[in-house]
Design an enzyme around this catalytic site. Structure first.
Site, short mmCIF file in Angstrom:
data_model
loop_
_atom_site.label_atom_id
_atom_site.label_comp_id
_atom_site.label_asym_id
_atom_site.label_seq_id
_atom_site.Cartn_x
_atom_site.Cartn_y
_atom_site.Cartn_z
N ARG A 242 35.74 18.95 54.14
CA ARG A 242 35.98 20.12 54.70
C ARG A 242 36.39 21.13 53.55
NH1 ARG A 242 42.14 19.27 57.72
NH2 ARG A 242 42.96 18.41 55.71
N ASN B 19 42.51 28.05 57.96
CA ASN B 19 43.18 27.16 58.13
C ASN B 19 43.91 26.90 56.63
OD1 ASN B 19 44.76 25.03 59.84
ND2 ASN B 19 43.81 23.59 58.43
N GLU B 20 44.98 27.07 56.37
CA GLU B 20 45.85 26.43 55.11
C GLU B 20 45.05 26.91 54.11
OE1 GLU B 20 46.35 22.17 55.23
OE2 GLU B 20 48.32 22.46 56.19
N GLU C 2 52.33 22.98 62.11
CA GLU C 2 51.86 21.54 62.03
C GLU C 2 53.04 21.00 61.49
OE1 GLU C 2 48.43 20.86 59.67
OE2 GLU C 2 47.33 22.51 60.32
N TRP D 175 47.62 10.35 54.75
CA TRP D 175 47.01 10.94 53.31
C TRP D 175 47.99 10.51 52.04
CZ3 TRP D 175 50.90 14.20 52.45
CH2 TRP D 175 51.30 14.99 53.13
N LYS E 194 41.66 9.45 61.59
CA LYS E 194 41.93 8.76 62.62
C LYS E 194 43.28 7.87 62.68
CE LYS E 194 38.78 4.84 61.53
NZ LYS E 194 38.40 5.63 59.93
N PHE E 195 43.81 7.68 61.60
CA PHE E 195 45.04 6.95 61.11
C PHE E 195 46.27 7.97 61.31
CE2 PHE E 195 42.40 3.39 59.59
CZ PHE E 195 42.98 2.40 60.47
N HIS E 196 45.80 9.39 61.61
CA HIS E 196 47.19 10.30 61.57
C HIS E 196 47.58 10.30 62.96
CE1 HIS E 196 49.14 14.05 60.97
NE2 HIS E 196 49.00 14.20 59.84
C1 GAL Z 1 47.02 19.93 57.29
C2 GAL Z 1 45.69 20.45 58.07
C3 GAL Z 1 45.19 19.85 59.18
C4 GAL Z 1 45.50 18.21 59.01
C5 GAL Z 1 46.87 17.78 58.70
C6 GAL Z 1 46.99 16.08 58.28
O1 GAL Z 1 47.00 20.08 55.86
O2 GAL Z 1 45.80 21.77 58.19
O3 GAL Z 1 43.99 20.02 59.68
O4 GAL Z 1 44.46 17.73 57.97
O5 GAL Z 1 47.16 18.38 57.33
O6 GAL Z 1 48.33 16.14 57.94
#
Ligand code: GAL
Length: 658
Positions: A103, A141-142, A298, A306, A347-349
């Site tokens: 992405r 986004n970000e 968020e 991650w 998917k693990f988030h």
């Molecule tokens: C952010 C992002 C989200 C998602 C999230 C996961 O950086 O805007 O789309 O990926 O992290 O922690």
């Protein structure tokens, strides 16, 4: 108070959507961010748009009483776009493209990217500008995440245009960058490239301008989309989600362009000090738009995916961190994401609605938090509770981290060092650029302003003249806005204010690195005793009182901490980077001199106390229960209290007796 999260219904069959809405209602969700990564679903090929599904889900949400933060979907172009226009791919410093399949792989300066993004946003804004469900616009986004700096040919071409606009002539550029050095002189703008991979150090002026250019290109993208939304007649506020203090994007410069500031926050649940990161984010977001509540756009309901190891949150940690944002001025708490993905890299988030379903601690905590936030009364915006300003300057960040300096400094971690020291002392701070209005503060902390403009120096001087207490620290006032030395040695802008002259920066051996040499410099004085690292400057007190000196080592006996009365105020200089205890000692001295009290006295360091106008929030981030004496109305318990006992991750929101 908004409550909700990123909602990605395109990842699910439509049969699931009604259940989503029902569960959202159960959790007290009031708003979802929709469409952030939906470009491929909305526009399956260049000349084909499909809004039917989006109409249906927005309609369902609206019928369910859930508002929409509608995204412009431009953060991740679909494969057809990069196949048709490969020139829109971003590139690394070798010029190698970043391919699609992940992405955010677009080059922000690419005309092709901007053209197709314009078309997409024009359609989305035109279609939903008047939709009653849409209460907020979520641009992209970000910005800058993942690809902090782009070195593509699109960037090359845009950089040349950007430089021409900035400098007018190539001679002016040569002068600013000092290109007589190493035979770098340019004959025309067409000879300039991004600072791509080279045998050895790049020109520092070029590196600094490339950082400015990078932030500006992303800002152009943001403005482009915002203007399309406005041109479509939309009247809802517009935001894009920030990421705390993020090096590639000058948020201080961006903030006036956003109607509402929003932030993404992911402290490591394993880090017992992680809550200070949340506090720092919150104070920065509040300070970016004083008087306007911001949104925690968020956070994770539980683990992320991650880090090398992704710890779950401890029971109660989620609510404590959410209330921390509210305490620091947020009028909304949202998550990435609503429903945990079934496929894909995340998917693990964790999600608000876990893959394991509703018989989970995560779901119970999400529901409880929604219920609690729903019970909060309307909260006032902050009315300027902080007496202390901490300066954070992006241009300085970029310049001070250029290579080939006396020592390598991590600017953000040094700023955070001062922030954390003030936080442990329960003193509330605003986080501002050095040119901000400072007259309302009693103390200004200005760590390591290596790049100091005349305007900023004038602002700091005026602050002291009017009675303020200013702290300047090592490696400050070294270069001008082009990262060049000024004539007349170092410290030319604030030398008179501080009453000191720095002759040499006295680099110490980097902490933790092996090898000979001095790693730490001992500092002693009346009431002072701590270690400094990175730098022990050779400073001369010309017209300043010496509060502490270096004890041992090369600078033995020389000034380490000085102060000078100037006008109605006092200017302090610290010629090293103190350890945590040293930062505490210096701050305690300044806060006493300026009569800055803690938000609440007598709290342990793991308990934080925050004011938001009349509202006082106390949160226990430690492992032991704590009793806090505070009289007033407990907003959540709806009771009058004289004290509160906070369990680990417990909190109380109090309207104190006046
Ligand atoms: C952010 C992002 C989200 C998602 C999230 C996961 O950086 O805007 O789309 O990926 O992290 O922690």
């Amino acid at each position: 108070m908004h409550y909700g999260g990123d909602y990605n219904p395109e990842q699910w069959p439509e049969e699931v959507w009604p259940e989503d809405i029902a569960r959202m209602q159960e959790a007290g969700v009031t708003m979802v961010s929709l469409g952030i990564f939906s470009w491929a679903r909305i526009q399956p090929s260049e000349h084909e748009f499909d809004f039917d599904w989006l109409d249906r889900i927005i309609g369902l949400l609206h019928d369910g009483g859930i508002a929409v933060d509608l995204a412009t979907a431009t953060a991740s172009p679909p494969p057809w776009a990069t196949v048709a226009y490969p020139e829109m791919l971003a590139a690394d410093e070798n010029g190698t493209p970043y391919w699609h399949g992940s992405r955010q792989h677009y080059a922000p300066s690419s005309p092709a990217y901007r053209r197709i993004a314009t078309e997409l946003v024009t359609r989305i804004a035109g279609r939903y500008a008047d939709h009653p469900a849409v209460v907020l616009w979520h641009v992209n986004n970000e910005y800058g995440c993942h690809l902090n700096v782009d070195y593509s040919d699109a960037a090359r071409d845009a950089f040349r245009g950007w430089l021409e606009k900035r400098y007018g002539s190539v001679d002016a550029l040569n002068e600013a960058w000092g290109t007589m050095f190493w035979s770098q002189r340019y004959g025309s703008f067409a000879e300039v490239f991004p600072p791509r991979r080279a045998p050895y150090s790049h020109n520092p002026g070029q590196l600094l301008d490339y950082r400015r250019f990078t932030s500006d290109m992303l800002l152009e993208c943001y403005r482009m989309e915002r203007d399309i939304i406005r041109a479509a007649g939309a009247t809802q506020p517009v935001t894009t989600n920030f990421m705390g203090a993020f090096k590639s994007v000058n948020y201080a410069e961006w903030a006036p362009e956003l109607d509402v500031i929003s932030d993404d926050l992911y402290p490591d649940p394993n880090d017992p000090e992680g809550f200070r990161e949340g506090a720092f984010h919150g104070d920065l977001m509040r300070s970016l738009k004083p008087g306007t509540p911001w949104l925690l756009m968020e956070q994770a309901s539980n683990a992320v995916n991650w880090r090398p190891s992704n710890a779950p949150k401890a029971p109660g940690q989620l609510a404590a961190q959410s209330m921390q944002a509210v305490a620091r001025g947020a009028d909304g708490v949202l998550f990435f994401q609503w429903r945990q993905s079934r496929a894909g890299a995340e998917k693990f988030h964790s999600g608000m609605l876990p893959h394991a379903g509703t018989q989970t601690r995560t779901w119970r905590e999400v529901v409880a938090l929604g219920e609690e936030l729903g019970r909060l009364p309307d909260l006032p915006a902050d009315d300027g509770s902080a007496r202390v300003a901490l300066l954070l300057d992006w241009e300085n960040w970029w310049a001070i981290e250029n290579p080939d300096h006396p020592t390598s400094l991590d600017y953000l971690s040094l700023v955070r060092g001062w922030y954390d020291a003030a936080h442990r002392l329960h003193v509330q701070v605003d986080i501002l650029p050095p040119t901000a209005e400072l007259t309302q503060y009693d103390v200004v902390l200005a760590p390591h302003l290596y790049l100091l403009t005349g305007e900023a120096a004038g602002n700091l001087t005026a602050f002291v003249e009017q009675g303020g207490h200013l702290l300047v620290t090592a490696f400050s006032d070294v270069v001008d806005g082009n990262d060049r030395f000024r004539s007349g040695g170092f410290g030319t802008q604030v030398r008179d204010l501080l009453g000191i002259v720095v002759e040499d920066f006295g680099a110490l051996v980097a902490p933790g690195s092996a090898g000979p040499g001095q790693q730490h410099a001992r500092v002693t004085g009346d009431g002072f005793g701590f270690a400094g690292s990175f730098l022990a400057e050779e400073a001369h007190a010309v017209d300043a009182a010496v509060l502490a000196t270096f004890d041992g080592g090369r600078q033995h006996g020389r000034p380490a901490l000085t102060s000078r009365r100037h006008g109605a105020g006092t200017a302090y200089y610290l010629a090293t980077v103190p350890d945590d205890d040293g930062a505490r000692q210096v701050l305690e001295h300044l806060f006493a001199a300026a009569e800055v009290p803690p938000v609440l006295a007598g709290l342990p360091p793991m308990v934080e106390a925050v004011r938001r106008g009349p509202l006082l929030t106390v949160i226990n981030h430690g492992a032991e229960p704590v009793r806090v004496d505070v009289q007033g109305r407990d907003v959540l318990a709806d009771a009058v209290v004289r004290d509160v006992t906070l369990e680990p991750f417990g909190y109380a929101l109090i309207l104190p007796d006046r």
